[in-house]
Design a protein around this motif. Sequence first.
Motif, short mmCIF file in Angstrom:
data_model
loop_
_atom_site.label_atom_id
_atom_site.label_comp_id
_atom_site.label_asym_id
_atom_site.label_seq_id
_atom_site.Cartn_x
_atom_site.Cartn_y
_atom_site.Cartn_z
N HIS A 113 0.84 -1.21 0.00
CA HIS A 113 0.00 0.00 0.00
C HIS A 113 0.87 1.26 0.00
O HIS A 113 0.63 2.19 -0.78
CB HIS A 113 -0.92 -0.01 1.22
CG HIS A 113 -1.52 1.32 1.54
ND1 HIS A 113 -2.47 1.92 0.73
CD2 HIS A 113 -1.29 2.18 2.55
CE1 HIS A 113 -2.80 3.08 1.25
NE2 HIS A 113 -2.09 3.27 2.36
N VAL A 114 1.88 1.31 0.87
CA VAL A 114 2.77 2.49 0.94
C VAL A 114 3.48 2.68 -0.39
O VAL A 114 3.58 3.80 -0.90
CB VAL A 114 3.79 2.32 2.09
CG1 VAL A 114 4.78 3.49 2.08
CG2 VAL A 114 3.07 2.26 3.43
N HIS A 115 3.98 1.59 -0.95
CA HIS A 115 4.64 1.64 -2.27
C HIS A 115 3.72 2.21 -3.33
O HIS A 115 4.12 3.08 -4.12
CB HIS A 115 5.10 0.23 -2.65
CG HIS A 115 5.51 0.09 -4.08
ND1 HIS A 115 6.75 0.48 -4.56
CD2 HIS A 115 4.82 -0.38 -5.18
CE1 HIS A 115 6.81 0.26 -5.87
NE2 HIS A 115 5.65 -0.27 -6.26
N GLU A 116 2.47 1.76 -3.37
CA GLU A 116 1.51 2.21 -4.39
C GLU A 116 1.16 3.68 -4.23
O GLU A 116 1.05 4.42 -5.22
CB GLU A 116 0.25 1.36 -4.33
CG GLU A 116 0.45 -0.08 -4.80
CD GLU A 116 -0.78 -0.94 -4.59
OE1 GLU A 116 -1.71 -0.51 -3.88
OE2 GLU A 116 -0.81 -2.07 -5.12
N VAL A 117 1.00 4.13 -2.99
CA VAL A 117 0.67 5.54 -2.74
C VAL A 117 1.80 6.45 -3.21
O VAL A 117 1.57 7.46 -3.88
CB VAL A 117 0.37 5.77 -1.24
CG1 VAL A 117 0.28 7.26 -0.94
CG2 VAL A 117 -0.93 5.08 -0.85
N LEU A 118 3.03 6.09 -2.86
CA LEU A 118 4.18 6.91 -3.28
C LEU A 118 4.32 6.93 -4.79
O LEU A 118 4.65 7.97 -5.38
CB LEU A 118 5.46 6.37 -2.64
CG LEU A 118 5.59 6.57 -1.12
CD1 LEU A 118 6.81 5.83 -0.59
CD2 LEU A 118 5.69 8.05 -0.79
N ASP A 119 4.06 5.80 -5.43
CA ASP A 119 4.18 5.71 -6.89
C ASP A 119 3.08 6.49 -7.58
O ASP A 119 3.33 7.30 -8.48
CB ASP A 119 4.14 4.25 -7.30
CG ASP A 119 4.34 4.07 -8.81
OD1 ASP A 119 4.97 4.94 -9.43
OD2 ASP A 119 3.85 3.07 -9.37
N GLU A 120 1.81 6.28 -7.15
CA GLU A 120 0.67 6.87 -7.85
C GLU A 120 0.46 8.35 -7.50
O GLU A 120 0.11 9.14 -8.36
CB GLU A 120 -0.59 6.08 -7.52
CG GLU A 120 -0.55 4.64 -8.02
CD GLU A 120 -1.72 3.81 -7.52
OE1 GLU A 120 -2.65 4.41 -6.93
OE2 GLU A 120 -1.71 2.59 -7.73
N LYS A 121 0.68 8.71 -6.24
CA LYS A 121 0.39 10.08 -5.81
C LYS A 121 1.57 11.03 -5.98
O LYS A 121 1.41 12.20 -6.31
CB LYS A 121 -0.07 10.08 -4.35
CG LYS A 121 -0.60 11.43 -3.86
CD LYS A 121 -1.13 11.31 -2.45
CE LYS A 121 -1.65 12.67 -1.96
NZ LYS A 121 -2.82 13.10 -2.73
N TYR A 122 2.79 10.51 -5.76
CA TYR A 122 3.97 11.37 -5.77
C TYR A 122 4.97 11.03 -6.87
O TYR A 122 5.99 11.71 -7.00
CB TYR A 122 4.69 11.31 -4.41
CG TYR A 122 3.82 11.73 -3.25
CD1 TYR A 122 3.55 13.08 -3.02
CD2 TYR A 122 3.27 10.80 -2.39
CE1 TYR A 122 2.76 13.48 -1.95
CE2 TYR A 122 2.46 11.18 -1.33
CZ TYR A 122 2.22 12.53 -1.11
OH TYR A 122 1.42 12.90 -0.07
#
Length: 303
Positions: free
Chosen positions: A34-43
Amino acid sequence: MSFSEENIKKIVEEVYLKAEQNCLRDNKTRFAKHVHEVLDEKYNEQLSIKTISRMFDKYINQKEEVSTPGIVTVDLLCMYLGYENYQDYLNTNSSVISKNEDELPQKNRRSRKMVYIIFGILFFTSGITIVWNNYNINYNNNETGIDTTKNVTSEIKKDGSKLIEQLKKQEEKIIEQSVKLGIFHNGSLDLNITRKLQENLFKNYKITFIQLSNINAVTLQKLQQGDINIIKNKSSHYYCIGTVSYRFRQAETNSQLIICELQLQYATYDSDGNFLSQFSNTRNIRANGFTKTEAQANAILKL
Protein backbone atom coordinates in the motif's frame (compact mmCIF):
# COMPACT_ATOMS: atom_id res chain seq x y z
CA MET A 1 19.15 18.50 10.46
CA SER A 2 18.57 16.01 13.32
CA PHE A 3 18.67 12.33 12.39
CA SER A 4 18.21 9.64 15.03
CA GLU A 5 17.02 6.07 15.48
CA GLU A 6 14.30 7.28 17.85
CA ASN A 7 12.84 9.67 15.29
CA ILE A 8 12.99 7.09 12.50
CA LYS A 9 11.21 4.60 14.76
CA LYS A 10 8.42 7.15 15.36
CA ILE A 11 8.06 7.76 11.63
CA VAL A 12 7.93 4.05 10.76
CA GLU A 13 5.37 3.45 13.52
CA GLU A 14 3.19 6.25 12.11
CA VAL A 15 3.55 4.84 8.59
CA TYR A 16 2.59 1.36 9.80
CA LEU A 17 -0.47 2.68 11.67
CA LYS A 18 -1.65 4.75 8.70
CA ALA A 19 -1.21 1.83 6.30
CA GLU A 20 -3.10 -0.44 8.71
CA GLN A 21 -6.03 2.00 8.73
CA ASN A 22 -6.12 2.12 4.92
CA CYS A 23 -5.83 -1.61 4.21
CA LEU A 24 -8.40 -4.34 4.42
CA ARG A 25 -5.88 -7.15 4.65
CA ASP A 26 -4.04 -7.18 7.98
CA ASN A 27 -0.43 -8.10 7.29
CA LYS A 28 2.97 -6.48 6.85
CA THR A 29 3.32 -7.23 3.14
CA ARG A 30 -0.06 -5.69 2.30
CA PHE A 31 0.83 -2.57 4.30
CA ALA A 32 4.19 -2.27 2.52
CA LYS A 33 2.52 -2.73 -0.87
CA HIS A 34 0.00 0.00 0.00
CA VAL A 35 2.77 2.49 0.94
CA HIS A 36 4.64 1.64 -2.27
CA GLU A 37 1.51 2.21 -4.39
CA VAL A 38 0.67 5.54 -2.74
CA LEU A 39 4.18 6.91 -3.28
CA ASP A 40 4.18 5.71 -6.89
CA GLU A 41 0.67 6.87 -7.85
CA LYS A 42 0.39 10.08 -5.81
CA TYR A 43 3.97 11.37 -5.77
CA ASN A 44 5.63 9.51 -8.66
CA GLU A 45 8.30 8.29 -6.24
CA GLN A 46 9.74 4.78 -5.99
CA LEU A 47 10.34 2.94 -2.72
CA SER A 48 10.46 -0.83 -2.99
CA ILE A 49 8.07 -3.08 -1.09
CA LYS A 50 11.11 -5.01 0.19
CA THR A 51 12.68 -1.85 1.67
CA ILE A 52 9.43 -0.86 3.38
CA SER A 53 9.01 -4.38 4.76
CA ARG A 54 12.54 -4.24 6.18
CA MET A 55 11.67 -0.99 7.98
CA PHE A 56 8.62 -2.68 9.50
CA ASP A 57 10.82 -5.62 10.54
CA LYS A 58 13.35 -3.35 12.22
CA TYR A 59 11.09 -0.88 14.03
CA ILE A 60 7.80 -2.78 14.44
CA ASN A 61 9.00 -6.37 14.82
CA GLN A 62 12.25 -5.32 16.57
CA LYS A 63 14.64 -7.18 14.23
CA GLU A 64 17.89 -5.40 15.06
CA GLU A 65 19.91 -7.08 12.30
CA VAL A 66 18.17 -4.85 9.72
CA SER A 67 20.28 -1.81 8.84
CA THR A 68 19.23 1.79 9.49
CA PRO A 69 17.60 3.45 6.44
CA GLY A 70 19.17 6.37 4.59
CA ILE A 71 17.74 9.86 4.34
CA VAL A 72 16.16 9.16 0.93
CA THR A 73 14.06 6.35 2.42
CA VAL A 74 13.11 8.44 5.46
CA ASP A 75 12.16 11.38 3.20
CA LEU A 76 9.79 9.14 1.24
CA LEU A 77 8.21 7.70 4.38
CA CYS A 78 7.57 11.26 5.57
CA MET A 79 6.00 12.09 2.20
CA TYR A 80 3.60 9.18 2.69
CA LEU A 81 2.60 10.75 6.01
CA GLY A 82 1.82 14.03 4.24
CA TYR A 83 5.01 15.98 4.92
CA GLU A 84 7.36 17.57 2.36
CA ASN A 85 10.30 15.54 3.66
CA TYR A 86 12.11 14.59 6.88
CA GLN A 87 13.02 18.20 7.66
CA ASP A 88 9.36 19.21 7.35
CA TYR A 89 8.48 16.37 9.74
CA LEU A 90 11.01 17.68 12.28
CA ASN A 91 9.77 21.27 11.94
CA THR A 92 6.13 20.25 12.39
CA ASN A 93 6.84 17.93 15.33
CA SER A 94 9.55 19.98 17.02
CA SER A 95 7.95 19.57 20.44
CA VAL A 96 8.14 15.76 20.42
CA ILE A 97 11.28 14.91 18.43
CA SER A 98 14.33 13.45 20.09
CA LYS A 99 16.94 15.89 21.44
CA ASN A 100 20.76 15.78 21.36
CA GLU A 101 21.02 13.97 18.04
CA ASP A 102 23.81 13.65 15.51
CA GLU A 103 23.92 15.95 12.50
CA LEU A 104 23.26 14.35 9.12
CA PRO A 105 26.22 14.69 6.71
CA GLN A 106 25.62 17.22 3.95
CA LYS A 107 26.52 14.81 1.16
CA ASN A 108 23.63 12.49 2.08
CA ARG A 109 20.93 15.15 1.95
CA ARG A 110 18.41 15.03 -0.84
CA SER A 111 17.24 18.30 -2.29
CA ARG A 112 13.45 18.63 -2.14
CA LYS A 113 10.85 21.38 -2.01
CA MET A 114 10.83 23.18 1.34
CA VAL A 115 8.42 25.67 2.84
CA TYR A 116 9.67 28.28 5.27
CA ILE A 117 7.47 30.51 7.44
CA ILE A 118 9.14 33.80 8.36
CA PHE A 119 7.70 36.17 10.91
CA GLY A 120 8.70 39.64 12.17
CA ILE A 121 11.49 40.42 9.72
CA LEU A 122 11.94 44.13 9.08
CA PHE A 123 13.60 45.19 5.86
CA PHE A 124 15.56 48.43 5.84
CA THR A 125 17.65 47.95 2.74
CA SER A 126 16.91 46.51 -0.67
CA GLY A 127 18.47 43.47 -2.30
CA ILE A 128 19.03 41.52 0.95
CA THR A 129 20.07 37.96 0.25
CA ILE A 130 19.63 35.27 2.86
CA VAL A 131 21.38 31.95 2.42
CA TRP A 132 19.59 29.33 4.47
CA ASN A 133 20.29 25.55 4.24
CA ASN A 134 21.71 25.95 0.72
CA TYR A 135 18.53 27.80 -0.45
CA ASN A 136 19.06 31.37 -1.63
CA ILE A 137 16.09 33.69 -1.00
CA ASN A 138 16.15 37.26 -2.36
CA TYR A 139 14.08 40.01 -0.78
CA ASN A 140 13.35 43.53 -2.08
CA ASN A 141 11.63 46.26 -0.08
CA ASN A 142 10.13 47.84 -3.16
CA GLU A 143 8.15 44.73 -4.06
CA THR A 144 4.90 43.63 -2.45
CA GLY A 145 5.81 39.94 -2.77
CA ILE A 146 8.91 37.89 -2.14
CA ASP A 147 10.89 36.48 -5.04
CA THR A 148 12.67 33.19 -4.51
CA THR A 149 15.35 31.36 -6.44
CA LYS A 150 14.53 28.26 -8.49
CA ASN A 151 15.39 25.99 -5.55
CA VAL A 152 12.46 27.29 -3.50
CA THR A 153 9.30 26.32 -5.35
CA SER A 154 6.77 27.35 -2.68
CA GLU A 155 6.16 31.09 -2.32
CA ILE A 156 6.83 32.37 1.18
CA LYS A 157 3.89 34.40 2.36
CA LYS A 158 4.01 37.14 4.97
CA ASP A 159 0.86 35.86 6.62
CA GLY A 160 2.22 32.82 8.43
CA SER A 161 -1.16 31.74 9.77
CA LYS A 162 -2.41 31.08 6.25
CA LEU A 163 0.59 28.87 5.53
CA ILE A 164 0.05 26.93 8.74
CA GLU A 165 -3.58 26.37 7.79
CA GLN A 166 -2.56 25.17 4.34
CA LEU A 167 0.00 22.76 5.78
CA LYS A 168 -2.51 21.34 8.24
CA LYS A 169 -4.99 20.72 5.44
CA GLN A 170 -2.28 18.95 3.46
CA GLU A 171 -1.45 16.73 6.44
CA GLU A 172 -5.11 15.82 6.90
CA LYS A 173 -5.48 14.45 3.37
CA ILE A 174 -6.50 10.80 3.37
CA ILE A 175 -5.06 8.45 0.83
CA GLU A 176 -8.10 6.64 -0.51
CA GLN A 177 -8.13 3.07 -1.66
CA SER A 178 -10.59 1.88 -4.22
CA VAL A 179 -13.19 -0.86 -3.79
CA LYS A 180 -15.19 -2.24 -6.69
CA LEU A 181 -18.57 -3.14 -5.22
CA GLY A 182 -21.70 -4.82 -6.51
CA ILE A 183 -24.63 -6.65 -4.88
CA PHE A 184 -26.94 -8.26 -7.43
CA HIS A 185 -30.61 -9.24 -7.39
CA ASN A 186 -31.95 -11.41 -10.20
CA GLY A 187 -28.95 -10.57 -12.39
CA SER A 188 -29.09 -6.79 -11.94
CA LEU A 189 -27.26 -4.45 -9.58
CA ASP A 190 -29.31 -3.76 -6.46
CA LEU A 191 -28.42 -0.13 -5.80
CA ASN A 192 -30.20 0.05 -2.44
CA ILE A 193 -28.23 -2.85 -0.95
CA THR A 194 -24.98 -1.86 -2.67
CA ARG A 195 -25.17 1.69 -1.27
CA LYS A 196 -26.10 0.36 2.17
CA LEU A 197 -23.06 -1.92 2.18
CA GLN A 198 -20.91 0.99 0.99
CA GLU A 199 -22.13 3.07 3.94
CA ASN A 200 -21.69 0.33 6.52
CA LEU A 201 -18.54 -1.46 5.38
CA PHE A 202 -16.57 0.76 3.01
CA LYS A 203 -17.33 4.27 4.22
CA ASN A 204 -13.71 5.48 4.02
CA TYR A 205 -12.98 3.96 0.62
CA LYS A 206 -13.42 5.19 -2.91
CA ILE A 207 -16.23 3.13 -4.40
CA THR A 208 -16.83 2.04 -7.98
CA PHE A 209 -20.00 0.08 -8.66
CA ILE A 210 -19.73 -3.11 -10.72
CA GLN A 211 -21.71 -2.41 -13.86
CA LEU A 212 -22.76 -5.77 -15.30
CA SER A 213 -26.24 -6.00 -16.79
CA ASN A 214 -28.18 -9.28 -16.82
CA ILE A 215 -25.33 -11.18 -15.21
CA ASN A 216 -26.00 -14.91 -15.22
CA ALA A 217 -25.84 -17.15 -12.17
CA VAL A 218 -22.71 -19.00 -13.31
CA THR A 219 -20.69 -15.80 -13.81
CA LEU A 220 -21.91 -14.41 -10.50
CA GLN A 221 -20.93 -17.58 -8.69
CA LYS A 222 -17.43 -17.44 -10.19
CA LEU A 223 -17.06 -13.83 -9.04
CA GLN A 224 -18.13 -14.72 -5.52
CA GLN A 225 -15.60 -17.55 -5.50
CA GLY A 226 -12.73 -15.19 -6.35
CA ASP A 227 -12.55 -15.35 -10.15
CA ILE A 228 -12.45 -11.55 -10.50
CA ASN A 229 -10.67 -11.29 -13.86
CA ILE A 230 -13.71 -10.00 -15.75
CA ILE A 231 -14.04 -7.01 -13.40
CA LYS A 232 -10.40 -6.51 -12.42
CA ASN A 233 -8.62 -3.28 -13.29
CA LYS A 234 -5.46 -1.42 -12.23
CA SER A 235 -7.26 1.27 -10.23
CA SER A 236 -9.14 -1.02 -7.82
CA HIS A 237 -7.50 -2.50 -4.72
CA TYR A 238 -10.41 -4.65 -3.52
CA TYR A 239 -13.48 -6.34 -4.99
CA CYS A 240 -16.71 -7.06 -3.12
CA ILE A 241 -19.36 -9.12 -4.93
CA GLY A 242 -22.62 -10.46 -3.56
CA THR A 243 -26.24 -11.44 -4.08
CA VAL A 244 -29.45 -10.52 -2.31
CA SER A 245 -32.85 -12.17 -2.39
CA TYR A 246 -36.23 -11.11 -1.01
CA ARG A 247 -39.14 -13.33 0.04
CA PHE A 248 -42.51 -11.93 1.05
CA ARG A 249 -45.31 -13.53 3.00
CA GLN A 250 -48.29 -12.51 5.04
CA ALA A 251 -47.83 -12.31 8.81
CA GLU A 252 -49.59 -15.10 10.69
CA THR A 253 -50.55 -12.93 13.65
CA ASN A 254 -51.72 -9.91 11.67
CA SER A 255 -53.12 -10.36 8.18
CA GLN A 256 -52.52 -6.68 7.39
CA LEU A 257 -48.74 -7.02 7.75
CA ILE A 258 -46.33 -8.22 5.08
CA ILE A 259 -43.08 -9.89 6.15
CA CYS A 260 -39.93 -9.48 4.05
CA GLU A 261 -37.18 -12.07 4.47
CA LEU A 262 -33.90 -10.67 3.13
CA GLN A 263 -30.89 -12.91 2.50
CA LEU A 264 -27.59 -11.23 1.68
CA GLN A 265 -24.31 -12.95 0.78
CA TYR A 266 -21.13 -11.10 -0.16
CA ALA A 267 -17.43 -11.92 -0.50
CA THR A 268 -14.44 -9.58 -0.70
CA TYR A 269 -11.07 -10.20 -2.39
CA ASP A 270 -7.89 -8.17 -2.80
CA SER A 271 -6.33 -7.49 -6.19
CA ASP A 272 -4.35 -10.75 -5.95
CA GLY A 273 -7.52 -12.78 -5.50
CA ASN A 274 -7.02 -13.44 -1.77
CA PHE A 275 -10.23 -13.93 0.20
CA LEU A 276 -10.83 -11.37 3.00
CA SER A 277 -13.04 -13.08 5.56
CA GLN A 278 -13.43 -9.99 7.76
CA PHE A 279 -15.18 -8.22 4.87
CA SER A 280 -17.33 -11.16 3.79
CA ASN A 281 -20.57 -12.31 5.36
CA THR A 282 -24.02 -13.88 5.08
CA ARG A 283 -26.98 -12.00 6.58
CA ASN A 284 -30.56 -13.14 7.09
CA ILE A 285 -32.91 -10.33 8.06
CA ARG A 286 -36.64 -10.21 8.62
CA ALA A 287 -38.82 -7.10 8.79
CA ASN A 288 -42.47 -6.25 8.27
CA GLY A 289 -44.61 -3.47 6.84
CA PHE A 290 -48.06 -2.81 5.50
CA THR A 291 -46.82 -3.16 1.91
CA LYS A 292 -44.04 -5.14 0.23
CA THR A 293 -42.15 -1.90 -0.45
CA GLU A 294 -42.35 -0.84 3.19
CA ALA A 295 -41.37 -4.28 4.49
CA GLN A 296 -38.40 -4.42 2.09
CA ALA A 297 -37.25 -0.92 3.10
CA ASN A 298 -37.46 -1.85 6.80
CA ALA A 299 -35.38 -4.96 6.17
CA ILE A 300 -32.68 -2.94 4.38
CA LEU A 301 -32.58 -0.50 7.32
CA LYS A 302 -31.61 -3.38 9.61
CA LEU A 303 -28.42 -4.10 7.63
